[in-house]
Each structure stands twice: as C-alpha cells, then as structure tokens.
Design an enzyme around this catalytic site. Structure first.
Site, PDB file in Angstrom:
ATOM      1  N   ARG A  67       1.369  -9.580   8.594  1.00 20.19           N
ATOM      2  CA  ARG A  67       2.015  -9.839   9.885  1.00 20.19           C
ATOM      3  C   ARG A  67       1.725  -8.727  10.892  1.00 20.19           C
ATOM      4  O   ARG A  67       1.803  -8.958  12.106  1.00 20.19           O
ATOM      5  CB  ARG A  67       3.510 -10.080   9.706  1.00 20.19           C
ATOM      6  CG  ARG A  67       3.824 -11.451   9.123  1.00 20.19           C
ATOM      7  CD  ARG A  67       5.314 -11.636   8.929  1.00 20.19           C
ATOM      8  NE  ARG A  67       5.883 -10.657   8.031  1.00 20.19           N
ATOM      9  CZ  ARG A  67       5.977 -10.787   6.708  1.00 20.19           C
ATOM     10  NH1 ARG A  67       5.564 -11.894   6.143  1.00 20.19           N
ATOM     11  NH2 ARG A  67       6.486  -9.841   5.972  1.00 20.19           N
ATOM     12  N   GLU A 104       9.454  -2.126  -5.369  1.00 23.96           N
ATOM     13  CA  GLU A 104      10.708  -2.177  -6.123  1.00 23.96           C
ATOM     14  C   GLU A 104      10.399  -2.261  -7.631  1.00 23.96           C
ATOM     15  O   GLU A 104      10.976  -1.541  -8.435  1.00 23.96           O
ATOM     16  CB  GLU A 104      11.501  -3.398  -5.661  1.00 23.96           C
ATOM     17  CG  GLU A 104      12.964  -3.326  -6.003  1.00 23.96           C
ATOM     18  CD  GLU A 104      13.701  -4.556  -5.506  1.00 23.96           C
ATOM     19  OE1 GLU A 104      13.114  -5.336  -4.721  1.00 23.96           O
ATOM     20  OE2 GLU A 104      14.849  -4.725  -5.929  1.00 23.96           O
TER      21      GLU A 104
HETATM   22  P1  AMP Z   1       8.155  -1.241   2.899  1.00 21.04           P
HETATM   23  O1  AMP Z   1       6.876  -0.769   2.280  1.00 21.04           O
HETATM   24  O2  AMP Z   1       9.307  -1.254   1.937  1.00 21.04           O
HETATM   25  O3  AMP Z   1       8.483  -0.485   4.177  1.00 21.04           O
HETATM   26  O4  AMP Z   1       7.958  -2.774   3.297  1.00 21.04           O
HETATM   27  C1  AMP Z   1       7.341  -3.115   4.480  1.00 21.04           C
HETATM   28  C2  AMP Z   1       6.459  -4.328   4.325  1.00 21.04           C
HETATM   29  O5  AMP Z   1       7.085  -5.368   3.583  1.00 21.04           O
HETATM   30  C3  AMP Z   1       6.118  -4.885   5.696  1.00 21.04           C
HETATM   31  O6  AMP Z   1       4.717  -5.140   5.741  1.00 21.04           O
HETATM   32  C4  AMP Z   1       6.939  -6.154   5.825  1.00 21.04           C
HETATM   33  O7  AMP Z   1       6.162  -7.203   6.347  1.00 21.04           O
HETATM   34  C5  AMP Z   1       7.440  -6.470   4.417  1.00 21.04           C
HETATM   35  N1  AMP Z   1       8.916  -6.620   4.329  1.00 21.04           N
HETATM   36  C6  AMP Z   1       9.763  -5.803   3.644  1.00 21.04           C
HETATM   37  N2  AMP Z   1      11.028  -6.210   3.731  1.00 21.04           N
HETATM   38  C7  AMP Z   1      11.026  -7.313   4.526  1.00 21.04           C
HETATM   39  C8  AMP Z   1      12.047  -8.200   5.014  1.00 21.04           C
HETATM   40  N3  AMP Z   1      13.349  -8.040   4.749  1.00 21.04           N
HETATM   41  N4  AMP Z   1      11.671  -9.228   5.821  1.00 21.04           N
HETATM   42  C9  AMP Z   1      10.359  -9.417   6.132  1.00 21.04           C
HETATM   43  N5  AMP Z   1       9.354  -8.618   5.680  1.00 21.04           N
HETATM   44  C10 AMP Z   1       9.669  -7.582   4.895  1.00 21.04           C
END
Ligand code: AMP
Length: 179
Positions: A67, A104
């Site tokens: 995205r 996770e």
């Molecule tokens: P992180 O590495 O934990 O910061 O996760 C970020 C990535 O996961 C981004 O590329 C987001 O598109 C996706 N992502 C994580 N959590 C969500 C959520 N609640 N809703 C939509 N996309 C998410």
C-alpha cells in the site's frame, strides 16, 4: 458566524474504515480503500505526505510493499522525483539487498534492487501505516545500505500505542492520522 469546514486531515481520518478481526482475530485493520476512491481526499493525503517538500528537494520517493506504493508513486510525480519500490523478498527480478525484521510470529524480509538509489541521493520514504515500526526500520536500513540519505519517513496512519517511532530513532517522522 460562518462555520469553518473541518481540516482535510479530519476528513481523511473519517474516510479510513476500521475492519475488526482482519486478517485475524484481534487486529483492527485500517482500510484505506474509501479514502483512495475519493479524488479530493486522495490528492489531499498526497499533499500532506509531502508537506514542506518541493520539486528539486528529493531525488527519489521510496515506497514500501504494497500500500506504500500507492502513495509513494503519486508523491514522486508531485515532487518530480523517481519512484523506488521496496518489496517483500522474492518479488524483485534483479540483484537485491535484503533485510529481515521481526513479526508477531516469525520474521519478514524486505528487499531492494542493488542499483535502486545512487549514493548520496535524497529520499522520502513512505508507507501507509506505522504499527510496530519493524517494516519501516528494515526499509530505512536498505535505503541507508545503498548510501542514500533519508530526509523523512511519512506515514498516512500511525498506531501510536505500538510505539513504532522507537524503532525509527534518528529519522524525522510524519503521520497524518494517529490512533
Ligand atoms: P509494522 O512493521 O508493525 O510497523 O507494520 C506496518 C506494516 O503492516 C505496514 O506496511 C502496514 O500496511 C501493515 N499493517 C500493520 N498493522 C496494520 C493495520 N492495523 N491495518 C492495516 N495495515 C497494517
């Protein structure tokens, strides 16, 4: 007294749909498709993501799979800059650098083409959402590995309660909508 219209960031926030328990129980998925379908809000979100930057200030806008591509490519056109994709491992056809990050359960890997950025080039890094910060930190590491400079990391959405900024210390961070 005339009523002021709400700021566009509030309208953008209202256009993001919360989908509970997707893709698995307990996750509140932030669905940006209603926002993208509205041309005024889509354009407004690009303007906020590049706020303070002008054509000539950025050599490349780097977007994170998948995205992040939507926003980064539009921002690149606006800034007269190139667009560079950082993809999930196994998707890029040429030689790549790879970087692991914690999920996770288990780990993920992102990749960039070895010739994607010239050393010293000025980069705006964009993703749709900052959660734990693992993805963006890995992407930032790849940009640095190519010798490029990160001017800013811009997100449409930030989930503040996950403290993703702590993994991105040293980089200027911007987000439009925070939860
Ligand atoms: P992180 O590495 O934990 O910061 O996760 C970020 C990535 O996961 C981004 O590329 C987001 O598109 C996706 N992502 C994580 N959590 C969500 C959520 N609640 N809703 C939509 N996309 C998410």
């Amino acid at each position: 007294m005339t009523e002021l219209p709400p700021p566009i960031s509030a309208e953008i926030a209202n256009a993001i749909r919360n989908v509970p328990d997707f893709p698995k129980p307990g996750i509140q998925f932030k669905d940006i498709t209603p926002l993208l379908a509205d041309p005024r809000l889509f354009a407004g979100s690009i303007e906020l993501l590049i706020d303070g930057l002008k054509p000539g200030m950025v050599d490349a806008v780097v977007g994170i799979d998948a995205r992040g591509f939507i926003f980064a490519s539009a921002a690149a056109l606006r800034l007269g800059a190139g667009f560079v994709p950082i993809r999930k491992k196994g998707k890029l056809p040429f030689t790549t650098h790879e970087q692991d990050y914690a999920l996770e359960y288990g780990h993920g890997t992102v990749a960039v083409h070895t010739d994607a950025l010239k050393p010293g080039s000025r980069v705006l890094l964009i993703d749709d959402l900052l959660a734990t910060g693992g993805t963006a930190a890995a992407a930032a590491a790849l940009v640095r590995r190519l010798g490029a400079e990160i001017l800013r990391i811009s997100f449409l959405i930030e989930l503040k309660f996950l403290h993703g900024r702590e993994k991105l210390k040293g980089y200027p961070i911007d987000s439009i909508v925070a939860y």
